[in-house]
Scaffold this motif. Sequence first.
Motif, PDB file in Angstrom:
ATOM      1  N   LYS A 116       6.023  19.788  23.050  1.00 13.40           N
ATOM      2  CA  LYS A 116       4.988  18.971  22.419  1.00 13.40           C
ATOM      3  C   LYS A 116       4.500  19.631  21.132  1.00 13.40           C
ATOM      4  N   LYS A 117       4.341  18.812  20.084  1.00 12.48           N
ATOM      5  CA  LYS A 117       3.835  19.306  18.814  1.00 12.48           C
ATOM      6  C   LYS A 117       2.308  19.289  18.833  1.00 12.48           C
ATOM      7  N   LEU A 118       1.737  20.471  18.989  1.00  6.61           N
ATOM      8  CA  LEU A 118       0.289  20.594  19.141  1.00  6.61           C
ATOM      9  C   LEU A 118      -0.374  20.897  17.797  1.00  6.61           C
ATOM     10  N   THR A 119      -1.669  20.623  17.737  1.00 12.79           N
ATOM     11  CA  THR A 119      -2.493  20.980  16.588  1.00 12.79           C
ATOM     12  C   THR A 119      -3.736  21.708  17.081  1.00 12.79           C
ATOM     13  N   LEU A 120      -4.509  22.224  16.160  1.00 12.68           N
ATOM     14  CA  LEU A 120      -5.762  22.872  16.550  1.00 12.68           C
ATOM     15  C   LEU A 120      -6.691  21.905  17.280  1.00 12.68           C
ATOM     16  N   LYS A 121      -6.555  20.614  17.005  1.00 16.34           N
ATOM     17  CA  LYS A 121      -7.385  19.618  17.699  1.00 16.34           C
ATOM     18  C   LYS A 121      -7.156  19.672  19.206  1.00 16.34           C
ATOM     19  N   ASP A 122      -5.932  19.948  19.627  1.00 15.26           N
ATOM     20  CA  ASP A 122      -5.649  20.060  21.064  1.00 15.26           C
ATOM     21  C   ASP A 122      -6.417  21.225  21.679  1.00 15.26           C
ATOM     22  N   LEU A 123      -6.515  22.345  20.959  1.00 15.71           N
ATOM     23  CA  LEU A 123      -7.280  23.483  21.471  1.00 15.71           C
ATOM     24  C   LEU A 123      -8.776  23.201  21.430  1.00 15.71           C
ATOM     25  N   MET A 124      -9.233  22.494  20.422  1.00 13.11           N
ATOM     26  CA  MET A 124     -10.643  22.129  20.344  1.00 13.11           C
ATOM     27  C   MET A 124     -11.059  21.285  21.539  1.00 13.11           C
ATOM     28  N   ASP A 125     -10.183  20.364  21.933  1.00  9.64           N
ATOM     29  CA  ASP A 125     -10.487  19.506  23.080  1.00  9.64           C
ATOM     30  C   ASP A 125     -10.536  20.289  24.384  1.00  9.64           C
ATOM     31  N   LEU A 126      -9.882  21.455  24.405  1.00  7.57           N
ATOM     32  CA  LEU A 126      -9.848  22.285  25.608  1.00  7.57           C
ATOM     33  C   LEU A 126     -10.890  23.406  25.571  1.00  7.57           C
ATOM     34  N   THR A 127     -11.718  23.405  24.533  1.00  2.00           N
ATOM     35  CA  THR A 127     -12.747  24.427  24.368  1.00  2.00           C
ATOM     36  C   THR A 127     -14.105  23.888  24.794  1.00  2.00           C
TER      37      THR A 127
END
Length: 475
Positions: free
Chosen positions: A296-307
């Motif tokens: 999967k091509k992830l972005t920082l937005k994916d980490l933000m949603d998991l923070t």
Amino acid sequence: MAETLKQLNQYPGQGGRPKVLIVGAGLAGLTLGMLLHKAGIPFEIYERAAVVKPLGSAMYFNCTTANLFKQCGIYDEFVSLGKYVSSIKMCNEDRVVDFSMDFGGHEALYGANGYIIARPQVHDLLTRQIPKERIHYGAKVATTESNDNGVLIRFTDGSEVKGDILVGADGAYSAVRKGLYAKLKDEGKLPPSDDLPLPSTTVCVLAQTRPLTPEEFPDVAQEESQFRNFIATDKMYTWSTLTTAQNTVCWGSILFLDEESSKEDNSFSNSDWGQEAAMAMCEEVKDFPIIGGGDKKLTLKDLMDLTPRGHFSKVMLEEKVFETWYSGRTVLIGDACHKLNPAGGVGAANAIHDVIELANRINVLPFHSTVSDIEDAFKAYKSERIGWVTKAFENSKVFRTMVGQSTSSKITRFLVKHTPQWVMLKIERRQFTHRPQVAFLPLVEDRGYVKAAPQSSLAIKTPDETESSTIIQAV
């Protein structure tokens, strides 16, 4: 106020040993408290924050601090909380590794490996080494006073404490440094360079996710910490991700400021601007690509949603080595006297090195020390540290340049990418020979093939053993 200062000599340290007042319960303040507790030297720690928030990203510790953790009996727990890291992978916006900076094999060369550990884990580990009653939260410094008899801290709630030594461990915007420098400036003793604003060329948003599953972020299942720096093609940003032993991902993005934006951001008087400013910066960087270890091509937005909400920070990344580290009974450690850009990954280690050398000097102060005795100890502390700090400062600037967007940044990356491994190893050795130990704790065997650099504070004598043992038993 004059009457209050006259009373300071009524509050001497226990058994003639100095009572140390530490401002700041961060890495430096807590480490110093831990060592003073082991030495039987009375101390108190005062922290302006009412509660400890799980903010911040990760720290890197290696052979240069391993000896301290071993001497204090917490190395095994530290290793269990950290995650071994053997390289930093420099990546581009296409999610491709451009080159890797490898530093494996450190245990054989220098006696210990390097580990990534989340900042809250470090804070909790150190806090547990100190009696709870010695740490006072919600204690915001208003003013400090000092004379031949002692030091006094007055807090914003009107309360006061008295002691013999004042240590500013309260970060880049140190209240202790501010008070010390104001006094020296009034006396015409402050160097012009110390009267200049704290310079900064970058600003950063950083955070740590909740614990993740391999399905959410495959790299958390890797045995080694996956440390990646991403270099933009045409943006004034870089960003990074690191996996931890707790299966979290520490992440951050750095904005490189031009002259005008630097002036604008420097209008703030504190390095932490709160959640609103952090979230605004997150909006600017949310689409930046990252690598998670899967398809999967992830972005920082994916980490933000998991923070977790409320766990974001926006901070200035200042850079300066102050000329004045001490005066009279007051001394500075860590970011309060030298702020290194975190790109070099040595800010935390240098704060710990400050603590080791300062604790060694405080421990050998004569009983019922005079101001002259104390200032001589502080002078020796700075003398032993300033060379290493200056080298670390210059190295950090190189690392900051390497991840930047200027022409010199591109040249630096090219040179690092094509430098022979034997040359990099030679450069590395100069940094990792500095492996200081605490003089008043049992020394540990340094098994590194590359010998540790000499440490002058290990040779100084402690106070009379009979008196010292009596004091330690009393404490």
